[in-house]
Design a protein around this motif. Sequence first.
Motif, PDB file in Angstrom:
ATOM      1  N   ILE A 176      -9.033  -1.106  -2.526  1.00 19.83           N
ATOM      2  CA  ILE A 176      -8.430  -0.844  -3.822  1.00 19.83           C
ATOM      3  C   ILE A 176      -7.063  -0.168  -3.717  1.00 19.83           C
ATOM      4  N   ASN A 229      -9.990  -0.540 -11.431  1.00 23.20           N
ATOM      5  CA  ASN A 229      -9.653  -1.113 -10.128  1.00 23.20           C
ATOM      6  C   ASN A 229     -10.892  -1.041  -9.243  1.00 23.20           C
ATOM      7  N   HIS A 236      -9.007  -6.538  -5.934  1.00 19.58           N
ATOM      8  CA  HIS A 236      -8.116  -6.759  -4.788  1.00 19.58           C
ATOM      9  C   HIS A 236      -8.565  -7.958  -3.953  1.00 19.58           C
ATOM     10  N   GLU A 292      -8.256  -5.407   3.196  1.00 18.49           N
ATOM     11  CA  GLU A 292      -7.696  -4.762   2.006  1.00 18.49           C
ATOM     12  C   GLU A 292      -8.763  -3.946   1.286  1.00 18.49           C
ATOM     13  N   GLU A 347     -13.613  -1.673  -6.169  1.00 15.02           N
ATOM     14  CA  GLU A 347     -13.934  -1.911  -4.769  1.00 15.02           C
ATOM     15  C   GLU A 347     -15.250  -2.673  -4.703  1.00 15.02           C
ATOM     16  N   ARG A 389       0.821  -1.223   0.000  1.00 19.26           N
ATOM     17  CA  ARG A 389       0.000   0.000   0.000  1.00 19.26           C
ATOM     18  C   ARG A 389       0.850   1.266   0.000  1.00 19.26           C
ATOM     19  N   GLY A 442      -4.632  -1.390  -2.194  1.00 20.00           N
ATOM     20  CA  GLY A 442      -3.674  -2.471  -2.301  1.00 20.00           C
ATOM     21  C   GLY A 442      -3.385  -2.894  -3.727  1.00 20.00           C
ATOM     22  N   THR A 443      -4.298  -2.626  -4.639  1.00 20.15           N
ATOM     23  CA  THR A 443      -4.070  -2.955  -6.049  1.00 20.15           C
ATOM     24  C   THR A 443      -3.852  -1.716  -6.907  1.00 20.15           C
ATOM     25  N   HIS A 499      -6.069 -10.614  -7.214  1.00 20.10           N
ATOM     26  CA  HIS A 499      -5.055 -11.104  -6.272  1.00 20.10           C
ATOM     27  C   HIS A 499      -5.730 -11.700  -5.049  1.00 20.10           C
TER      28      HIS A 499
END
Length: 294
Positions: free
Chosen positions: A79, A98, A68, A77, A100, A29, A81-82, A144
């Motif tokens: 978004i 990306n 994510h 976690e 959520e 992050r 994190g990705t 992931h």
Amino acid sequence: MKAVSCLLIAALALPTLATARDMSPEDVRKLPATAPTLTEAYGADPHEIGELRVPKGKGPFPVAIVIHGGCWTKGFETIRGTAPIASALAAKGIATWNVEYRQIGDPGGGWPGTFIDWANGADHLRTLAKRYPLDLKRVIVVGHSAGALAALWVAARPRLDPAITVRGSDPLRVRAAVAIDGPGDLAPFVGKDKAVCGAPVISQLLGGTPDAVPDRYRDGSPFRALPLGLPQTLVASAVLDPSEAETYRAAAAAKGDAVTVVTTPNSDHFNIIAPGEPQWAAVEAAILKAIPPE
């Protein structure tokens, strides 16, 4: 499709790999991420949002839906994190969305809300493509950890019975899926989920055990929908053991799907999604390879 045999990517600089560092979610992050081109809601809940990153240029651009992980559970976690990998892919000329979504502990999270969010988040690309130069014929999905299951499930949606609520009436068809270190089948992950996540999260996600709600385990597991009719890449590491990835690959191959298994030396659950780490280079190469040609 002709099955693709297990691909071991080990051609990176071995001295660098040998000194690779283990990483935490916090480490990832903290990695830099570019500001999104747009942050937009795809539903009414505050968690139903996504970040669109559009590369420089005229396009139209291929698109990677990015999902994510975090044990499907609130507080693990988001978004953020990705965002680093979404940014890295955008720098390579791939638009990224990306996403959520509601998780266990969020109002409406679990079954069916989490799966509905994955579906609606993916389908929202049709709305975005009306305003941005996105090539909806060249969409892949990348996930992931818990998001790896989500990525395969989004790819599997057109294969599901149209009567299944979480499927949606008109699923966006993606061209490939890249599942990074997460399960493709839920029932076999029961038990292992407690070791990985610290709690029996699969039963919380689906609202019961495999014996109690077998239809949910069937409808929520991409493995049960094989063949998906598109290329799939599984990145095996700390959560998805290479032997488990090979079991998936063999079952998919027997039904005509092309599945590639990627492993890298000294990988852990987070350095494989950390741009700048040598393990990410192998994963990024697999994602770029999954993009359909123009």
